[in-house]
Design a protein around this motif. Structure first.
Motif, mmCIF file in Angstrom:
data_model
loop_
_atom_site.group_PDB
_atom_site.id
_atom_site.type_symbol
_atom_site.label_atom_id
_atom_site.label_comp_id
_atom_site.label_asym_id
_atom_site.label_seq_id
_atom_site.Cartn_x
_atom_site.Cartn_y
_atom_site.Cartn_z
ATOM 1 N N THR A 34 41.044 32.604 44.874
ATOM 2 C CA THR A 34 40.263 33.168 44.640
ATOM 3 C C THR A 34 39.222 32.806 44.301
ATOM 4 O O THR A 34 38.927 31.931 43.847
ATOM 5 N N ARG A 86 36.046 39.328 41.735
ATOM 6 C CA ARG A 86 36.940 38.283 42.933
ATOM 7 C C ARG A 86 37.162 38.991 43.917
ATOM 8 O O ARG A 86 36.480 40.100 44.664
ATOM 9 N N THR A 127 41.898 29.548 41.936
ATOM 10 C CA THR A 127 40.496 30.370 41.130
ATOM 11 C C THR A 127 38.685 28.985 42.113
ATOM 12 O O THR A 127 39.266 28.002 40.937
ATOM 13 N N THR A 180 38.645 37.312 47.364
ATOM 14 C CA THR A 180 39.615 35.818 48.395
ATOM 15 C C THR A 180 39.524 35.098 48.993
ATOM 16 O O THR A 180 38.589 36.045 50.176
#
Length: 180
Positions: A117, A110, A160, A112
């Motif tokens: 995200t 992950r 996300t 950003t």
């Protein structure tokens, strides 16, 4: 790029336009001429071109739009130059911005972009501009703090994007804050 011939006339030899964000409209503030797409705050003004709808009041939460614009000093904010209302049905989203939280230049989980995200573990295709490079799913050579475009599906509950494609190596045609 191009050249000025005389006065205010010239010839454009190359023109590039990239949308800042594509996705569903979130909150709308008609009085302030502002709305959100993903978590990006979109500010309209009298120069914003509307394509497919007559005014901000005609948009509803969940409508899909494509926003072209200029980054504002506030992180995750765009001054819209053009907004296109897109057909319903396609759930793919796109987000252009700076990748933050990339560890050792490899995306294996992950990071950003614009406060959203990005889950990159299942990214099936990784494209590294200017040369397309196929890499194993979930692994991409993306430097931290580099400009990227993320394509995938969006989960509003977790803010996300599950990436299906990452494009990196995107450099501005001109440096930010410079008109030359």
């Amino acid at each position: 790029a191009g050249s000025i011939i005389t006065g205010n006339t010239g010839t454009i030899t190359r023109l590039t336009a990239q949308s800042a964000v594509i996705g569903p409209v979130g909150g709308i503030d008609v009085a302030s001429q502002r709305f959100t797409v993903l978590s990006v705050s979109v500010q309209m003004d009298q120069n914003t071109i509307l394509d497919g709808f007559p005014s901000l009041a005609a948009l509803a939460a969940g409508d899909r739009v494509e926003v072209y614009g200029l980054p504002l000093p506030t992180a995750g904010a765009v001054l819209a130059t053009r907004i296109i209302k897109r057909p319903a049905g396609d759930t793919t989203v796109e987000l252009l911005g700076i990748a933050n939280g990339v560890v050792n230049g490899l995306v294996a989980g992950r990071f950003t972009v614009q406060g959203v995200t990005v889950a990159a573990v299942n990214a099936a295709t990784i494209v590294v501009a200017p040369v397309a490079t196929a890499m194993p799913p979930g692994i991409a050579a993306i430097p931290d703090n580099s400009r990227v475009r993320v394509v995938g599906t969006y989960d509003a509950a977790t803010n996300t994007i599950t990436a299906t494609r990452l494009v990196s190596g995107l450099t501005p045609v001109r440096p930010d804050d410079n008109v030359v």
